[in-house]
Scaffold this motif. Structure first.
Motif, short mmCIF file in Angstrom:
data_model
loop_
_atom_site.label_atom_id
_atom_site.label_comp_id
_atom_site.label_asym_id
_atom_site.label_seq_id
_atom_site.Cartn_x
_atom_site.Cartn_y
_atom_site.Cartn_z
N GLU A 70 69.21 -19.64 133.57
CA GLU A 70 68.27 -18.68 134.14
C GLU A 70 67.39 -19.39 135.16
OE1 GLU A 70 66.24 -16.76 130.94
OE2 GLU A 70 68.02 -15.61 130.35
N CYS A 71 67.26 -18.77 136.32
CA CYS A 71 66.55 -19.40 137.44
C CYS A 71 65.53 -18.43 138.04
CB CYS A 71 67.53 -19.80 138.55
SG CYS A 71 69.00 -20.67 138.00
N VAL A 72 64.54 -19.00 138.72
CA VAL A 72 63.64 -18.25 139.59
C VAL A 72 63.74 -18.90 140.95
CG1 VAL A 72 61.27 -17.56 140.06
CG2 VAL A 72 62.07 -17.67 137.70
N THR A 73 64.27 -18.17 141.94
CA THR A 73 64.57 -18.79 143.22
C THR A 73 64.33 -17.83 144.37
OG1 THR A 73 66.32 -19.88 144.52
CG2 THR A 73 67.00 -18.11 143.04
N GLU A 74 64.06 -18.39 145.53
CA GLU A 74 63.95 -17.60 146.76
C GLU A 74 65.26 -17.65 147.55
OE1 GLU A 74 60.65 -19.07 148.94
OE2 GLU A 74 59.16 -18.39 147.50
N ASP A 75 66.19 -18.49 147.13
CA ASP A 75 67.45 -18.68 147.85
C ASP A 75 68.61 -18.51 146.88
OD1 ASP A 75 69.54 -19.40 149.47
OD2 ASP A 75 68.97 -21.52 149.63
N ARG A 76 69.02 -17.28 146.65
CA ARG A 76 70.05 -17.01 145.66
C ARG A 76 71.38 -17.66 146.04
NH1 ARG A 76 69.42 -10.79 143.67
NH2 ARG A 76 70.99 -11.57 142.22
N GLY A 77 71.71 -17.64 147.33
CA GLY A 77 72.96 -18.24 147.76
C GLY A 77 72.98 -19.74 147.54
N GLY A 78 71.90 -20.40 147.94
CA GLY A 78 71.83 -21.85 147.77
C GLY A 78 71.76 -22.24 146.31
N MET A 79 71.03 -21.46 145.51
CA MET A 79 70.93 -21.76 144.08
C MET A 79 72.29 -21.63 143.41
SD MET A 79 68.51 -22.59 141.86
CE MET A 79 69.55 -23.69 140.92
N LEU A 190 76.63 -32.19 131.84
CA LEU A 190 76.51 -30.90 132.52
C LEU A 190 75.17 -30.25 132.23
CD1 LEU A 190 77.45 -28.36 134.00
CD2 LEU A 190 78.66 -27.67 131.91
N LEU A 191 74.78 -30.22 130.96
CA LEU A 191 73.51 -29.60 130.60
C LEU A 191 72.34 -30.33 131.24
CD1 LEU A 191 74.21 -28.89 126.83
CD2 LEU A 191 74.30 -27.26 128.72
N ASP A 192 72.40 -31.66 131.27
CA ASP A 192 71.33 -32.43 131.90
C ASP A 192 71.28 -32.16 133.40
OD1 ASP A 192 70.48 -33.55 129.55
OD2 ASP A 192 71.55 -35.44 129.82
N ALA A 193 72.45 -32.03 134.03
CA ALA A 193 72.49 -31.76 135.47
C ALA A 193 71.89 -30.39 135.78
CB ALA A 193 73.93 -31.83 135.98
N LEU A 194 72.20 -29.40 134.97
CA LEU A 194 71.65 -28.06 135.18
C LEU A 194 70.15 -28.05 134.95
CD1 LEU A 194 74.46 -25.98 133.44
CD2 LEU A 194 73.96 -26.02 135.89
N GLU A 195 69.70 -28.72 133.89
CA GLU A 195 68.27 -28.78 133.60
C GLU A 195 67.50 -29.48 134.71
OE1 GLU A 195 68.11 -30.71 129.81
OE2 GLU A 195 67.95 -28.82 128.75
N GLY A 196 68.18 -30.37 135.44
CA GLY A 196 67.51 -31.13 136.48
C GLY A 196 67.35 -30.39 137.79
N LEU A 197 67.98 -29.23 137.94
CA LEU A 197 67.84 -28.46 139.18
C LEU A 197 66.44 -27.84 139.23
CD1 LEU A 197 71.33 -26.69 139.27
CD2 LEU A 197 70.59 -28.71 140.56
N ASP A 198 65.79 -27.96 140.38
CA ASP A 198 64.38 -27.61 140.51
C ASP A 198 64.04 -26.19 140.10
OD1 ASP A 198 63.66 -30.11 141.34
OD2 ASP A 198 63.74 -29.64 143.48
N GLU A 199 64.88 -25.22 140.44
CA GLU A 199 64.52 -23.83 140.22
C GLU A 199 65.11 -23.25 138.94
OE1 GLU A 199 63.76 -22.15 144.65
OE2 GLU A 199 65.84 -22.55 144.14
N VAL A 200 65.69 -24.11 138.12
CA VAL A 200 66.21 -23.66 136.82
C VAL A 200 65.07 -23.55 135.83
CG1 VAL A 200 67.61 -24.33 134.83
CG2 VAL A 200 68.55 -24.53 137.14
N ARG A 201 64.97 -22.40 135.18
CA ARG A 201 63.91 -22.15 134.20
C ARG A 201 64.38 -22.44 132.78
NH1 ARG A 201 61.85 -16.11 133.54
NH2 ARG A 201 63.84 -16.02 132.46
N ASP A 202 65.59 -21.97 132.43
CA ASP A 202 66.12 -22.16 131.08
C ASP A 202 67.62 -22.42 131.14
OD1 ASP A 202 63.81 -21.33 129.21
OD2 ASP A 202 63.94 -19.64 130.58
N VAL A 203 68.10 -23.24 130.22
CA VAL A 203 69.53 -23.48 130.06
C VAL A 203 69.86 -23.29 128.58
CG1 VAL A 203 71.42 -25.13 130.24
CG2 VAL A 203 69.62 -25.12 131.97
N TYR A 204 70.86 -22.47 128.29
CA TYR A 204 71.27 -22.21 126.92
C TYR A 204 72.75 -22.53 126.76
CZ TYR A 204 67.05 -19.32 126.98
OH TYR A 204 65.76 -18.87 127.12
N SER A 205 73.12 -23.01 125.59
CA SER A 205 74.52 -23.25 125.30
C SER A 205 74.77 -23.04 123.81
CB SER A 205 74.92 -24.68 125.68
OG SER A 205 76.29 -24.91 125.37
N ASN A 206 76.02 -22.75 123.47
CA ASN A 206 76.38 -22.60 122.06
C ASN A 206 77.09 -23.85 121.53
OD1 ASN A 206 78.84 -22.36 123.37
ND2 ASN A 206 79.56 -20.64 122.13
#
Length: 217
Positions: A70-79, A190-206
């Protein structure tokens, strides 16, 4: 615990967690999550908020484990491009909308450390309106509540002497995927890489990954 962070457009974020959560829990890692945030918009920043979007990306990691970002971003394409690249670099793939979100339920989650009186907590929680009480192998206990009843259940338990170590409304996987070996290592990366993206708010996995594997990463 209150904390602030800036995401695109100078939006102020305030943590809704009531306690600290280790990035890698000592027990099995059943869900990788960033600390949850609620967006607070000061009047002077309302204009900055106008161009931002809440976006959810869904996909699969190594071994077919589900991942939701889940992200909050101003650039959906870039995100989207950055999220897709993170998946591809670590053996995953981005999926379509709805491809994994059906595997998660929105729940109110309270956690209690090992040593908590499980029987007393269970009795108090069920009387307060909790949906379930889940003991873990390490002695910790989780209390699940309907999100709409979360604050009320938490207040009753706190009043009865059961102050949770963490308390949040979050996404909880209905089923889990256990990974080991290189698949598990790649999944953590992978989870660490996603968490490290600036505009990522939450990362969930099963995914479930053992302490032994986590110690290697």
């Amino acid at each position: 615990m209150m904390a602030s962070r800036t995401l695109g457009g100078q939006i102020w974020l305030v943590s809704t967690d009531t306690g600290s959560r280790a990035r890698r829990p000592r027990r099995k890692r059943s869900a990788c999550r960033r600390r949850r945030f609620t967006v607070i918009i000061p009047a002077c920043l309302a204009e900055a908020r106008a161009g931002s979007h809440s976006v959810r990306y869904e996909g699969y990691g190594p071994g077919g484990a589900a991942v939701m970002v889940e992200c909050v971003t101003e650039d959906r394409g870039g995100m989207g491009a950055r999220v897709r690249r993170a998946f591809l670099q670590h053996g995953g793939r981005l999926g379509a909308d709805g491809s994994v979100s059906y595997l998660f339920n929105t729940v109110g989650l309270m956690t209690y450390p090992p040593g908590t009186d499980e029987e007393r907590l269970m009795k108090a929680a069920l009387e307060a309106g909790a949906e379930d009480v889940v003991p873990n192998g390490d002695g910790s206990v989780e209390v699940l509540a309907d999100p709409l009843e979360f604050d009320a259940v938490r207040a009753v338990l706190t009043d009865r002497g059961f102050e949770p170590a963490t308390a949040e409304v979050t996404q909880r996987a209905a089923t889990t995927v256990v990974l080991s070996g290189e698949e598990a290592v790649s999944m953590v990366q992978l989870l660490d890489a996603l968490e490290g993206l600036d505009e990522v708010r939450d990362v969930y996995s099963n995914v479930e990954i053992s302490d032994e594997v986590l110690a290697r990463v």
